[in-house]
Design a protein around this motif. Structure first.
Motif, PDB file in Angstrom:
ATOM      1  N   UNK A   3      61.747  44.357  30.764  1.00  0.00           N
ATOM      2  CA  UNK A   3      61.285  45.443  31.633  1.00  0.00           C
ATOM      3  C   UNK A   3      62.003  46.710  31.194  1.00  0.00           C
ATOM      4  N   UNK A   4      61.257  47.766  31.031  1.00  0.00           N
ATOM      5  CA  UNK A   4      61.846  49.049  30.664  1.00  0.00           C
ATOM      6  C   UNK A   4      62.174  49.790  31.954  1.00  0.00           C
ATOM      7  N   UNK A   5      63.434  50.140  32.129  1.00  0.00           N
ATOM      8  CA  UNK A   5      63.862  50.810  33.354  1.00  0.00           C
ATOM      9  C   UNK A   5      63.340  52.245  33.408  1.00  0.00           C
ATOM     10  N   UNK A  19      56.686  52.737  23.073  1.00  0.00           N
ATOM     11  CA  UNK A  19      56.987  51.317  23.260  1.00  0.00           C
ATOM     12  C   UNK A  19      56.863  50.536  21.953  1.00  0.00           C
ATOM     13  N   UNK A  20      55.983  50.975  21.059  1.00  0.00           N
ATOM     14  CA  UNK A  20      55.861  50.321  19.754  1.00  0.00           C
ATOM     15  C   UNK A  20      57.181  50.414  18.980  1.00  0.00           C
ATOM     16  N   UNK A  55      70.321  45.988  26.094  1.00  0.00           N
ATOM     17  CA  UNK A  55      69.640  44.915  26.811  1.00  0.00           C
ATOM     18  C   UNK A  55      70.615  44.241  27.764  1.00  0.00           C
ATOM     19  N   UNK A  56      70.198  44.137  28.998  1.00  0.00           N
ATOM     20  CA  UNK A  56      70.981  43.394  29.987  1.00  0.00           C
ATOM     21  C   UNK A  56      70.128  42.221  30.432  1.00  0.00           C
TER      22      UNK A  56
END
Length: 67
Positions: A3-5, A19-20, A55-56
Motif C-alpha cells: 500500500x502506498x501511503x 507507480x511503474x 518498506x514497513x
C-alpha cells in the motif's frame, strides 16, 4: 501486496515518480538495506537520481469466529 501511503503519494507527485517506477525499483533494486525497526530500504537509480523506497512490513492475523 503493498500500500502506498498518503505521504509517499505526495512525495511521488512532488518528484514526478509514478507507480511503474516504484514497481521497477521494488522488483529490480540495486541495493536493499535494513533500516530502523526492521524496515527495508530499496535503492534504484532512475534518470540520474536515486530512488529510495522504505518498506514497513505489516503482518495480519486472520481471526475466524464460529457462531
Amino acid at each position: 501486496m503493498y500500500k502506498i501511503t498518503k505521504h509517499a503519494k505526495e512525495r511521488m507527485s512532488k518528484y514526478n515518480v509514478d507507480e511503474h517506477m516504484v514497481k521497477e525499483a521494488l522488483n529490480n533494486p540495486e541495493h536493499i538495506l535494513v533500516g530502523n525497526k526492521g524496515r527495508k530500504i530499496y535503492h534504484k537509480k532512475l534518470n540520474g537520481y536515486l530512488l529510495r523506497i522504505i518498506i514497513e512490513e505489516v503482518y495480519l492475523t486472520a481471526l475466524m469466529l464460529h457462531l
